[in-house]
Scaffold this motif. Structure first.
Motif, PDB file in Angstrom:
ATOM      1  N   ARG A  82      -1.495   1.821  -5.982  1.00 12.64           N
ATOM      2  CA  ARG A  82      -1.546   3.198  -5.495  1.00 12.64           C
ATOM      3  C   ARG A  82      -0.178   3.868  -5.486  1.00 12.64           C
ATOM      4  O   ARG A  82      -0.009   4.981  -6.002  1.00 12.64           O
ATOM      5  CB  ARG A  82      -2.107   3.233  -4.058  1.00 12.64           C
ATOM      6  N   THR A  83       0.797   3.192  -4.879  1.00 15.30           N
ATOM      7  CA  THR A  83       2.111   3.825  -4.709  1.00 15.30           C
ATOM      8  C   THR A  83       2.767   4.038  -6.066  1.00 15.30           C
ATOM      9  O   THR A  83       3.282   5.115  -6.366  1.00 15.30           O
ATOM     10  CB  THR A  83       2.998   2.940  -3.813  1.00 15.30           C
ATOM     11  N   ARG A  84       2.721   3.004  -6.874  1.00 12.90           N
ATOM     12  CA  ARG A  84       3.386   3.104  -8.182  1.00 12.90           C
ATOM     13  C   ARG A  84       2.778   4.215  -9.035  1.00 12.90           C
ATOM     14  O   ARG A  84       3.491   5.075  -9.565  1.00 12.90           O
ATOM     15  CB  ARG A  84       3.280   1.752  -8.906  1.00 12.90           C
ATOM     16  N   PRO A 133       4.365  -6.133  -6.036  1.00 16.97           N
ATOM     17  CA  PRO A 133       3.213  -5.495  -6.682  1.00 16.97           C
ATOM     18  C   PRO A 133       2.775  -4.192  -5.999  1.00 16.97           C
ATOM     19  O   PRO A 133       2.957  -4.026  -4.790  1.00 16.97           O
ATOM     20  CB  PRO A 133       2.097  -6.540  -6.547  1.00 16.97           C
ATOM     21  N   PRO A 155      -4.358  -2.402  -0.666  1.00 17.18           N
ATOM     22  CA  PRO A 155      -5.665  -2.806  -1.169  1.00 17.18           C
ATOM     23  C   PRO A 155      -6.525  -3.430  -0.059  1.00 17.18           C
ATOM     24  O   PRO A 155      -5.993  -3.924   0.923  1.00 17.18           O
ATOM     25  CB  PRO A 155      -5.308  -3.838  -2.247  1.00 17.18           C
ATOM     26  N   PRO A 213      -4.848   1.675   4.118  1.00 19.34           N
ATOM     27  CA  PRO A 213      -3.864   1.991   3.074  1.00 19.34           C
ATOM     28  C   PRO A 213      -4.140   1.307   1.738  1.00 19.34           C
ATOM     29  O   PRO A 213      -3.581   1.716   0.712  1.00 19.34           O
ATOM     30  CB  PRO A 213      -2.540   1.501   3.682  1.00 19.34           C
TER      31      PRO A 213
END
Ligand code: CP
Length: 315
Positions: A60-62, A57, A274, A272
């Protein structure tokens, strides 16, 4: 030449400075005139599609990689875990990527667990592969966006003291900072309960300064990175955390407004994400003027845009 980014083995200090400078310049241009920035990007758009594969999951990065693709004019083809793919029928991640490469994407962005050998996959590809979080082994674009944000605050990070509070043992963000700090010359330390202390294997033999008391640690720090307890990586047979008590954790290691007062006036507070509010950090700390937690998310798009452009051009 394929320009994969799995870790920092092949990135020298001058290249990292260039990535950060370009990202912050892009951010400046974007904030000055968003329409002009996007129009210019559209004019030089790369055109093509890329595979963004998230086997774990991510928010942010996705989305920041998707946003970066949109700004570059690259169409992102996103796989979100197993859903609707032949992974559900038992196809391996390796075979999935091999088949997708046959469609000639511009690059791959991959998030996966430690059990997938990202290095071996990358070695077998013609298209570059960018690590978007690999088990606890590394999250290089997160470490880059963290230090880009520190550069914004401080101009230089050489010899700055960066404190991690929390689950460094299972953190890919910490692993990437362990590598990056050696290249960029900042000092690392951590403060954590014994269950999260570094082992010989996950520090790679590097001795990292350790604090037992968070107050003493915050006094040392120029910047503090609080970490989420990485529960999903605790059941590996080796490091099972028995009955981690959230209340005790909060009492001994949680960052609250009283503890934040111990940080220097020009200190910086990062996470960073969650976030588990009320465990590793209190919600009020986000209102502290030294918190850059959402600035990290904003900067993540600019860092990833530059990383993807490098990957495509093979610079
Ligand atoms: N920082 C980070 O990697 O967040 P996500 O898991 O939401 O992508």
């Amino acid at each position: 030449m394929t320009k994969s980014l799995l870790d920092f083995k092949f990135l020298r200090q001058d290249s990292i400075f260039k990535i950060i400078d370009q990202s912050l310049k892009n951010k400046f241009d974007y904030s000055k005139n968003r329409q002009k920035y996007l129009t210019e990007k559209f004019d030089e758009a790369i055109h093509g599609a890329a595979c963004l594969l998230f086997f774990e999951p991510s928010t942010r990065t996705r989305f920041s990689f998707e946003m970066a693709c949109a700004r570059l004019g690259v169409h992102p083809l996103v796989m979100d875990n197993l859903a609707g793919s032949s992974l559900e029928k038992g196809e391996s991640i390796e075979d999935t990527i091999l088949n997708l490469e046959a469609m000639k994407p511009l690059f791959f962005v991959v998030r996966c667990s430690d059990s997938t050998d990202m290095s071996e996959i990358a070695a077998g590809l013609n298209a570059p592969l960018v690590n978007a979080g690999w088990g606890r082994r590394g999250h290089p674009t997160q470490a880059l966006l963290d230090i880009a944000t520190l550069f914004e605050k401080w101009v230089a990070i050489d010899q700055k003291n960066i404190l991690f509070v929390g689950d460094v043992r299972h953190s890919r963000v910490f692993s990437s900072h362990l590598e990056l700090s050696k290249i960029m010359g900042y000092n690392l330390a951590y403060c954590a309960p014994e269950e999260f202390h570094l082992t010989q294997s996950n520090s790679g033999g590097t001795v990292v300064k350790k604090f037992d008391q968070i107050e003493e640690a915050l006094d040392w720090a120029d910047g503090v990175i609080t970490l989420r307890v990485q529960k999903e990586r605790h059941q590996d047979g080796q490091h099972v955390i028995k009955g981690l008590n959230s209340e005790e954790y909060r009492r001994d290691f949680g960052l609250n407004t009283a503890r934040a007062k111990l940080l220097k006036p020009n200190g910086v507070i990062l996470h960073p994400g969650p976030i588990n509010y009320g465990i590793e950090i209190e919600k009020d700390v986000l209102k502290d003027s030294r918190s850059v937690i959402l600035q990290l998310v904003e900067n993540g798009v600019f860092i990833r845009e530059v990383i993807l452009k490098r990957a495509i051009s093979g610079e």
